[in-house]
Design a protein around this motif. Sequence first.
Motif, PDB file in Angstrom:
ATOM      1  N   GLU A  72       0.838  -1.204   0.000  1.00 32.60           N
ATOM      2  CA  GLU A  72       0.000   0.000   0.000  1.00 32.60           C
ATOM      3  C   GLU A  72       0.872   1.253   0.000  1.00 32.60           C
ATOM      4  O   GLU A  72       0.562   2.234  -0.664  1.00 32.60           O
ATOM      5  CB  GLU A  72      -0.944  -0.023   1.210  1.00 32.60           C
ATOM      6  CG  GLU A  72      -2.024   1.030   1.181  1.00 32.60           C
ATOM      7  CD  GLU A  72      -3.038   0.885   0.036  1.00 32.60           C
ATOM      8  OE1 GLU A  72      -3.505   1.933  -0.460  1.00 32.60           O
ATOM      9  OE2 GLU A  72      -3.366  -0.245  -0.357  1.00 32.60           O
ATOM     10  N   ALA A  73       1.988   1.207   0.716  1.00 35.54           N
ATOM     11  CA  ALA A  73       2.900   2.354   0.767  1.00 35.54           C
ATOM     12  C   ALA A  73       3.569   2.608  -0.588  1.00 35.54           C
ATOM     13  O   ALA A  73       3.888   3.751  -0.922  1.00 35.54           O
ATOM     14  CB  ALA A  73       3.958   2.131   1.836  1.00 35.54           C
ATOM     15  N   GLU A  74       3.798   1.543  -1.357  1.00 37.33           N
ATOM     16  CA  GLU A  74       4.461   1.676  -2.661  1.00 37.33           C
ATOM     17  C   GLU A  74       3.517   2.094  -3.780  1.00 37.33           C
ATOM     18  O   GLU A  74       3.971   2.466  -4.858  1.00 37.33           O
ATOM     19  CB  GLU A  74       5.119   0.350  -3.055  1.00 37.33           C
ATOM     20  CG  GLU A  74       6.251  -0.065  -2.151  1.00 37.33           C
ATOM     21  CD  GLU A  74       6.745  -1.468  -2.462  1.00 37.33           C
ATOM     22  OE1 GLU A  74       7.965  -1.668  -2.415  1.00 37.33           O
ATOM     23  OE2 GLU A  74       5.912  -2.360  -2.753  1.00 37.33           O
ATOM     24  N   LEU A  75       2.214   2.019  -3.547  1.00 35.01           N
ATOM     25  CA  LEU A  75       1.252   2.343  -4.606  1.00 35.01           C
ATOM     26  C   LEU A  75       1.437   3.747  -5.167  1.00 35.01           C
ATOM     27  O   LEU A  75       1.235   3.972  -6.356  1.00 35.01           O
ATOM     28  CB  LEU A  75      -0.182   2.169  -4.113  1.00 35.01           C
ATOM     29  CG  LEU A  75      -0.738   0.757  -4.178  1.00 35.01           C
ATOM     30  CD1 LEU A  75      -2.150   0.714  -3.617  1.00 35.01           C
ATOM     31  CD2 LEU A  75      -0.700   0.196  -5.573  1.00 35.01           C
ATOM     32  N   GLY A  76       1.825   4.699  -4.324  1.00 32.18           N
ATOM     33  CA  GLY A  76       2.023   6.071  -4.792  1.00 32.18           C
ATOM     34  C   GLY A  76       3.156   6.215  -5.783  1.00 32.18           C
ATOM     35  O   GLY A  76       3.214   7.185  -6.536  1.00 32.18           O
ATOM     36  N   ASN A  77       4.075   5.246  -5.814  1.00 32.24           N
ATOM     37  CA  ASN A  77       5.210   5.290  -6.740  1.00 32.24           C
ATOM     38  C   ASN A  77       5.027   4.357  -7.931  1.00 32.24           C
ATOM     39  O   ASN A  77       6.008   4.013  -8.583  1.00 32.24           O
ATOM     40  CB  ASN A  77       6.504   4.934  -5.999  1.00 32.24           C
ATOM     41  CG  ASN A  77       6.934   6.023  -5.052  1.00 32.24           C
ATOM     42  OD1 ASN A  77       6.686   7.196  -5.301  1.00 32.24           O
ATOM     43  ND2 ASN A  77       7.562   5.641  -3.967  1.00 32.24           N
ATOM     44  N   THR A  78       3.813   3.964  -8.213  1.00 31.70           N
ATOM     45  CA  THR A  78       3.600   3.070  -9.351  1.00 31.70           C
ATOM     46  C   THR A  78       3.763   3.801 -10.685  1.00 31.70           C
ATOM     47  O   THR A  78       3.991   3.163 -11.701  1.00 31.70           O
ATOM     48  CB  THR A  78       2.219   2.397  -9.297  1.00 31.70           C
ATOM     49  OG1 THR A  78       1.223   3.403  -9.143  1.00 31.70           O
ATOM     50  CG2 THR A  78       2.136   1.390  -8.155  1.00 31.70           C
ATOM     51  N   VAL A  79       3.677   5.123 -10.660  1.00 31.63           N
ATOM     52  CA  VAL A  79       3.961   5.917 -11.857  1.00 31.63           C
ATOM     53  C   VAL A  79       4.868   7.066 -11.434  1.00 31.63           C
ATOM     54  O   VAL A  79       4.511   7.855 -10.561  1.00 31.63           O
ATOM     55  CB  VAL A  79       2.679   6.471 -12.519  1.00 31.63           C
ATOM     56  CG1 VAL A  79       3.028   7.399 -13.678  1.00 31.63           C
ATOM     57  CG2 VAL A  79       1.801   5.339 -13.012  1.00 31.63           C
ATOM     58  N   VAL A  80       6.050   7.122 -12.041  1.00 35.83           N
ATOM     59  CA  VAL A  80       6.996   8.200 -11.775  1.00 35.83           C
ATOM     60  C   VAL A  80       7.222   8.926 -13.093  1.00 35.83           C
ATOM     61  O   VAL A  80       7.602   8.315 -14.096  1.00 35.83           O
ATOM     62  CB  VAL A  80       8.327   7.651 -11.216  1.00 35.83           C
ATOM     63  CG1 VAL A  80       9.335   8.768 -11.032  1.00 35.83           C
ATOM     64  CG2 VAL A  80       8.086   6.899  -9.910  1.00 35.83           C
ATOM     65  N   ALA A  81       6.971  10.236 -13.085  1.00 40.73           N
ATOM     66  CA  ALA A  81       7.105  11.045 -14.295  1.00 40.73           C
ATOM     67  C   ALA A  81       8.317  11.957 -14.190  1.00 40.73           C
ATOM     68  O   ALA A  81       8.510  12.625 -13.173  1.00 40.73           O
ATOM     69  CB  ALA A  81       5.853  11.885 -14.504  1.00 40.73           C
ATOM     70  N   VAL A  82       9.126  11.967 -15.241  1.00 41.04           N
ATOM     71  CA  VAL A  82      10.266  12.871 -15.337  1.00 41.04           C
ATOM     72  C   VAL A  82      10.036  13.732 -16.578  1.00 41.04           C
ATOM     73  O   VAL A  82       9.942  13.212 -17.698  1.00 41.04           O
ATOM     74  CB  VAL A  82      11.595  12.097 -15.468  1.00 41.04           C
ATOM     75  CG1 VAL A  82      12.754  13.054 -15.674  1.00 41.04           C
ATOM     76  CG2 VAL A  82      11.819  11.223 -14.242  1.00 41.04           C
ATOM     77  N   GLU A  83       9.926  15.035 -16.362  1.00 45.42           N
ATOM     78  CA  GLU A  83       9.670  15.923 -17.490  1.00 45.42           C
ATOM     79  C   GLU A  83      10.931  16.089 -18.334  1.00 45.42           C
ATOM     80  O   GLU A  83      12.046  16.174 -17.813  1.00 45.42           O
ATOM     81  CB  GLU A  83       9.188  17.293 -16.995  1.00 45.42           C
ATOM     82  CG  GLU A  83       8.727  18.178 -18.137  1.00 45.42           C
ATOM     83  CD  GLU A  83       8.114  19.493 -17.681  1.00 45.42           C
ATOM     84  OE1 GLU A  83       7.848  20.329 -18.563  1.00 45.42           O
ATOM     85  OE2 GLU A  83       7.911  19.693 -16.473  1.00 45.42           O
ATOM     86  N   LEU A  84      10.733  16.155 -19.639  1.00 39.25           N
ATOM     87  CA  LEU A  84      11.815  16.332 -20.601  1.00 39.25           C
ATOM     88  C   LEU A  84      11.615  17.660 -21.327  1.00 39.25           C
ATOM     89  O   LEU A  84      10.513  17.946 -21.787  1.00 39.25           O
ATOM     90  CB  LEU A  84      11.813  15.191 -21.622  1.00 39.25           C
ATOM     91  CG  LEU A  84      11.888  13.779 -21.052  1.00 39.25           C
ATOM     92  CD1 LEU A  84      11.647  12.747 -22.152  1.00 39.25           C
ATOM     93  CD2 LEU A  84      13.233  13.543 -20.375  1.00 39.25           C
ATOM     94  N   VAL A  85      12.665  18.458 -21.395  1.00 37.73           N
ATOM     95  CA  VAL A  85      12.608  19.721 -22.134  1.00 37.73           C
ATOM     96  C   VAL A  85      13.729  19.731 -23.156  1.00 37.73           C
ATOM     97  O   VAL A  85      14.700  18.987 -23.048  1.00 37.73           O
ATOM     98  CB  VAL A  85      12.716  20.959 -21.204  1.00 37.73           C
ATOM     99  CG1 VAL A  85      11.550  21.026 -20.245  1.00 37.73           C
ATOM    100  CG2 VAL A  85      14.029  20.974 -20.469  1.00 37.73           C
ATOM    101  N   LEU A  86      13.580  20.597 -24.124  1.00 42.45           N
ATOM    102  CA  LEU A  86      14.577  20.707 -25.176  1.00 42.45           C
ATOM    103  C   LEU A  86      15.597  21.771 -24.790  1.00 42.45           C
ATOM    104  O   LEU A  86      15.234  22.917 -24.516  1.00 42.45           O
ATOM    105  CB  LEU A  86      13.889  21.082 -26.488  1.00 42.45           C
ATOM    106  CG  LEU A  86      14.656  20.847 -27.766  1.00 42.45           C
ATOM    107  CD1 LEU A  86      14.990  19.362 -27.923  1.00 42.45           C
ATOM    108  CD2 LEU A  86      13.837  21.295 -28.954  1.00 42.45           C
ATOM    109  N   ASP A  87      16.866  21.392 -24.729  1.00 39.38           N
ATOM    110  CA  ASP A  87      17.946  22.338 -24.488  1.00 39.38           C
ATOM    111  C   ASP A  87      18.166  23.086 -25.799  1.00 39.38           C
ATOM    112  O   ASP A  87      18.594  22.489 -26.795  1.00 39.38           O
ATOM    113  CB  ASP A  87      19.206  21.587 -24.065  1.00 39.38           C
ATOM    114  CG  ASP A  87      20.376  22.508 -23.750  1.00 39.38           C
ATOM    115  OD1 ASP A  87      20.380  23.663 -24.226  1.00 39.38           O
ATOM    116  OD2 ASP A  87      21.279  22.069 -23.030  1.00 39.38           O
TER     117      ASP A  87
END
Length: 185
Positions: A72-87
């Motif tokens: 139950e504690a790990e459910l919040g980390n089932t989706v991890v988003a890392v934003e990508l930007v253009l340098d």
Amino acid sequence: NPESCEKGAWHGLPVSTPYMTKDHLEMKRSKAQASNTTYVYDFPELFRINVMSSWREHLAVCRSAECGHPSEAELGNTVVAVELVLDTSTGKLQRVKRFPGENTVGMVAWRLTMRTLEFPKGRDIILIANDITLGIGSFGPQEDALFNEASKLARRLRLPRIYIAANSGARIGLVAAGKNWLDLM
């Protein structure tokens, strides 16, 4: 999560940094809703909510340890988003940590790691979406470049690419090459 070494968006900022109020995001959400769409920065959270829901349904049926489900504690980390930007100096994608709505381009991209029922150890995807609150989500040179680089990354890494379209078309008047192309037609 003790296993995660990721630093949050507030890490390293002075304690005097102004807190972004909900009003800023609510204005963006209202603008998106006025166009009958979802605010772009809410999409990763919608993915997380749905993955968590799938796990909870699965947990209701399968309680044994061999089911491979997160706690139950790990459910919040089932989706991890890392934003990508253009340098803009290199034309390459880079990871960025910023608050929702700080983008200056009407296109946003993420690399999502999703721990789903089908891929309990994690599966990455590239998610690309228009930001209807900037330039009505229209495609200009910067949006096109971000879309193109994120799409190339997905192909290079052999990851699924999901594109959520919420736009008003192209801003052809901004690009001389586009004008030349139209003249040929």
